[in-house]
Design a protein around this motif. Structure first.
Motif, PDB file in Angstrom:
ATOM      1  N   GLU A  17      48.171  21.516  48.844  1.00 54.83           N
ATOM      2  CA  GLU A  17      47.361  22.721  48.636  1.00 54.83           C
ATOM      3  C   GLU A  17      48.247  23.855  48.147  1.00 54.83           C
ATOM      4  N   LEU A  18      49.416  23.947  48.728  1.00 53.79           N
ATOM      5  CA  LEU A  18      50.358  25.011  48.361  1.00 53.79           C
ATOM      6  C   LEU A  18      50.755  24.899  46.893  1.00 53.79           C
ATOM      7  N   ILE A  19      51.040  23.689  46.447  1.00 49.11           N
ATOM      8  CA  ILE A  19      51.420  23.477  45.053  1.00 49.11           C
ATOM      9  C   ILE A  19      50.238  23.765  44.135  1.00 49.11           C
ATOM     10  N   GLU A  20      49.045  23.318  44.536  1.00 49.20           N
ATOM     11  CA  GLU A  20      47.841  23.572  43.736  1.00 49.20           C
ATOM     12  C   GLU A  20      47.547  25.066  43.652  1.00 49.20           C
ATOM     13  N   GLN A  21      47.751  25.750  44.769  1.00 51.24           N
ATOM     14  CA  GLN A  21      47.535  27.199  44.805  1.00 51.24           C
ATOM     15  C   GLN A  21      48.528  27.915  43.877  1.00 51.24           C
ATOM     16  N   ALA A  22      49.788  27.490  43.918  1.00 47.73           N
ATOM     17  CA  ALA A  22      50.802  28.080  43.037  1.00 47.73           C
ATOM     18  C   ALA A  22      50.425  27.830  41.576  1.00 47.73           C
ATOM     19  N   LYS A  23      49.944  26.627  41.279  1.00 48.05           N
ATOM     20  CA  LYS A  23      49.540  26.279  39.915  1.00 48.05           C
ATOM     21  C   LYS A  23      48.395  27.181  39.449  1.00 48.05           C
ATOM     22  N   GLN A  24      47.412  27.404  40.327  1.00 47.49           N
ATOM     23  CA  GLN A  24      46.282  28.268  39.982  1.00 47.49           C
ATOM     24  C   GLN A  24      46.736  29.706  39.722  1.00 47.49           C
ATOM     25  N   HIS A  25      47.656  30.196  40.553  1.00 51.61           N
ATOM     26  CA  HIS A  25      48.172  31.556  40.357  1.00 51.61           C
ATOM     27  C   HIS A  25      48.917  31.668  39.026  1.00 51.61           C
ATOM     28  N   MET A  26      49.664  30.638  38.687  1.00 46.46           N
ATOM     29  CA  MET A  26      50.386  30.639  37.412  1.00 46.46           C
ATOM     30  C   MET A  26      49.409  30.621  36.242  1.00 46.46           C
ATOM     31  N   GLN A  27      48.331  29.850  36.358  1.00 46.29           N
ATOM     32  CA  GLN A  27      47.321  29.805  35.296  1.00 46.29           C
ATOM     33  C   GLN A  27      46.642  31.158  35.135  1.00 46.29           C
ATOM     34  N   LYS A  28      46.448  31.862  36.242  1.00 44.34           N
ATOM     35  CA  LYS A  28      45.870  33.206  36.166  1.00 44.34           C
ATOM     36  C   LYS A  28      46.819  34.155  35.439  1.00 44.34           C
ATOM     37  N   SER A  29      48.107  33.999  35.676  1.00 45.23           N
ATOM     38  CA  SER A  29      49.099  34.818  34.971  1.00 45.23           C
ATOM     39  C   SER A  29      49.048  34.540  33.474  1.00 45.23           C
ATOM     40  N   GLU A  30      48.911  33.268  33.106  1.00 45.30           N
ATOM     41  CA  GLU A  30      48.814  32.896  31.693  1.00 45.30           C
ATOM     42  C   GLU A  30      47.556  33.500  31.057  1.00 45.30           C
ATOM     43  N   ALA A  31      46.439  33.443  31.776  1.00 45.97           N
ATOM     44  CA  ALA A  31      45.180  34.002  31.263  1.00 45.97           C
ATOM     45  C   ALA A  31      45.313  35.516  31.090  1.00 45.97           C
ATOM     46  N   SER A  32      45.986  36.145  32.027  1.00 44.38           N
ATOM     47  CA  SER A  32      46.215  37.592  31.940  1.00 44.38           C
ATOM     48  C   SER A  32      47.062  37.919  30.717  1.00 44.38           C
ATOM     49  N   LEU A  33      48.076  37.098  30.467  1.00 50.25           N
ATOM     50  CA  LEU A  33      48.923  37.286  29.288  1.00 50.25           C
ATOM     51  C   LEU A  33      48.082  37.189  28.016  1.00 50.25           C
TER      52      LEU A  33
END
Length: 185
Positions: free
Chosen positions: A4-20
């Motif tokens: 879950e922790l890794i999946e959560q980190a992945k989701q946060h990173m994808q949000k950063s990419e979308a923000s970019l």
């Protein structure tokens, strides 16, 4: 818990990419792009309303954005909002629609925009690395509390790094595409 922790980190990173992508979409590249008007709000009957809710936005030509109000009485308010915004393009009002003609970029301005894209990209990479650091800290805390073994910690850290590398690669690709767009126009 750890997956879950890794999946959560992945989701946060994808949000950063979308923000970019959203942030880079607002950089005017000499080509008409409706997203440069996303931040514009119009005072419409006493309330601040996003431009796309009071007018349709279309791109009839490569360097022209056409704003057609749903209600013709809002034309002056839309024009005022465009002038007050940080879009940096003077609207041309012909009585029924507003045209925004995107000026051709100079070579010097293109280079400035490419540098700006690089800065925004670097900020995104920092955000991704901070997400990785938080995930790693969380894993080390679990290992310290004997929730996971040293071997599991090592494997999970590798997985977090793999997710981080993929995200950084995506950020680099998004940045390269935008820089290419700025230089080629």
């Amino acid at each position: 818990m750890t997956n879950e922790l890794i999946e959560q980190a992945k989701q946060h990173m994808q949000k950063s990419e979308a923000s970019l992508q959203r942030e880079l979409g607002q950089i005017r590249a000499g080509r008409a792009n409706a997203s440069i008007l996303n931040g514009v709000t119009v005072e419409y009957y006493g309330a601040q309303v996003p431009l796309n809710q009071v007018a349709s936005i279309s791109i009839p030509e490569a360097r022209v954005i056409l704003v057609t109000p749903f209600d013709k009485s809002a034309l002056k308010d839309i024009e005022r909002a465009l002038l007050a915004s940080d879009v940096g393009i003077n609207p041309a009002n012909d009585g029924s629609v507003i045209r925004l003609v995107i000026p051709q970029l100079t070579g010097e301005r293109r280079q400035e925009l490419v540098k700006e894209v690089g800065k925004i990209s670097e900020n995104c990479k920092v955000a991704v690395r901070n997400i990785r650091r938080d995930a790693m800290d969380s894993l080390k805390k679990q290992q310290k509390n004997n929730e996971i073994t040293d071997d599991e910690l090592h494997d999970l850290e590798k997985q977090v790094q793999k997710v981080t590398d993929a995200s950084i690669q995506n950020v680099d690709q998004i940045t390269a595409d935008k820089s290419k767009e700025l230089v080629e126009i």
